[in-house]
Design a protein around this motif. Sequence first.
Motif, PDB file in Angstrom:
ATOM      1  N   ARG A 131     -16.410  -0.051  -0.663  1.00 23.59           N
ATOM      2  CA  ARG A 131     -15.856   0.753  -1.979  1.00 23.59           C
ATOM      3  C   ARG A 131     -15.790  -0.170  -2.857  1.00 23.59           C
ATOM      4  NH1 ARG A 131     -10.839   3.441  -0.475  1.00 23.59           N
ATOM      5  NH2 ARG A 131     -11.379   4.387  -2.381  1.00 23.59           N
ATOM      6  N   TRP A 189      -7.176   3.094   0.920  1.00 24.37           N
ATOM      7  CA  TRP A 189      -7.704   1.812   1.272  1.00 24.37           C
ATOM      8  C   TRP A 189      -7.002   1.670   2.804  1.00 24.37           C
ATOM      9  CZ3 TRP A 189     -11.303  -0.198  -1.478  1.00 24.37           C
ATOM     10  CH2 TRP A 189     -11.277   0.001  -2.927  1.00 24.37           C
ATOM     11  N   ARG A 214      -8.161  -7.120  -5.400  1.00 24.54           N
ATOM     12  CA  ARG A 214      -8.008  -5.806  -5.256  1.00 24.54           C
ATOM     13  C   ARG A 214      -7.449  -5.642  -3.749  1.00 24.54           C
ATOM     14  NH1 ARG A 214     -11.630  -2.352  -7.469  1.00 24.54           N
ATOM     15  NH2 ARG A 214     -10.147  -0.800  -6.733  1.00 24.54           N
ATOM     16  N   LEU A 215      -7.743  -6.408  -2.972  1.00 25.58           N
ATOM     17  CA  LEU A 215      -7.271  -6.207  -1.506  1.00 25.58           C
ATOM     18  C   LEU A 215      -7.052  -7.254  -0.944  1.00 25.58           C
ATOM     19  CD1 LEU A 215     -10.443  -3.567  -0.635  1.00 25.58           C
ATOM     20  CD2 LEU A 215      -7.772  -2.960  -1.297  1.00 25.58           C
ATOM     21  N   ASP A 244      -2.621   6.041  -0.156  1.00 27.79           N
ATOM     22  CA  ASP A 244      -3.556   4.861  -0.494  1.00 27.79           C
ATOM     23  C   ASP A 244      -4.958   5.275   0.388  1.00 27.79           C
ATOM     24  OD1 ASP A 244      -5.030   2.554  -1.460  1.00 27.79           O
ATOM     25  OD2 ASP A 244      -3.340   1.573  -1.396  1.00 27.79           O
ATOM     26  N   SER A 263       0.875  -1.289  -0.073  1.00 26.14           N
ATOM     27  CA  SER A 263      -0.001   0.087   0.056  1.00 26.14           C
ATOM     28  C   SER A 263       0.804   1.268   0.035  1.00 26.14           C
ATOM     29  CB  SER A 263      -1.002   0.039   1.215  1.00 26.14           C
ATOM     30  OG  SER A 263      -1.690  -0.975   1.079  1.00 26.14           O
ATOM     31  N   ASP A 304     -13.979  -1.435   3.272  1.00 29.92           N
ATOM     32  CA  ASP A 304     -13.160  -1.527   2.219  1.00 29.92           C
ATOM     33  C   ASP A 304     -13.905  -2.288   0.971  1.00 29.92           C
ATOM     34  OD1 ASP A 304     -10.989   0.400   3.044  1.00 29.92           O
ATOM     35  OD2 ASP A 304      -9.384  -0.992   2.665  1.00 29.92           O
ATOM     36  N   ASN A 341      -3.574  -3.091  -0.512  1.00 28.46           N
ATOM     37  CA  ASN A 341      -4.057  -2.876  -1.889  1.00 28.46           C
ATOM     38  C   ASN A 341      -3.153  -3.686  -2.639  1.00 28.46           C
ATOM     39  OD1 ASN A 341      -4.756  -2.034  -4.577  1.00 28.46           O
ATOM     40  ND2 ASN A 341      -4.470   0.396  -4.063  1.00 28.46           N
TER      41      ASN A 341
END
Length: 195
Positions: free
Chosen positions: A189, A24, A171-172, A22, A18, A186, A28
């Motif tokens: 989102r 998030w 993504r995460l 960022d 990350s 998150d 990330n």
Amino acid sequence: MAGAIAMAAGVAALAACSHPADPWQLANVTGHLPDLDFSLTDDSGRPVTAANFSGQTALVYFGYTHCPDVCPETLARLMQVIAKLGPDARNLRILFISVDPDRDTPAVLHTYVGAFDPQHILGLTGSDSQIESLAKRYRVAYQMEKRNPDGSYDVTHSSAIYVFDAQGHARLLATDNDAPDVIAHDVRRVIDNAG
């Protein structure tokens, strides 16, 4: 065991990807892991591929039904995430991929995930080679431990939760240290940006 530790270190390194700016709260991993791609058997005995989940946000977790602590704790935490998401969870699936395919038949998985949330969780299994290949794809470490005298055994495994968007992009990455509020924030989102 050294290989498992090295793979776990690789996942930990991804979690550090990350950037300071960022937005998030979770790690990330966009652009650092491959898209969702698999061909397995679901807990009803049907063949499924990643394409079956196109248009849905997927939370992928590698575990096993005989796991004494981490797996049920993680699924319980994900149930809290589902509750916090409320109606936003309608297009979200939790894919529980077994790292113990010898014991985790579709029927065993069906009973196990059904005890948590059959609406949102789907158990997936496959051959040893299918699971090994998929684990390698996402840098998941796991290892069968020595059998006990009664024939039972544990499986040591990494415990990250992978978040894939509706297009199947990684993504995460969530870890044991991420609270349900953080994960829900998150994931919401990711869901909101699905269009």
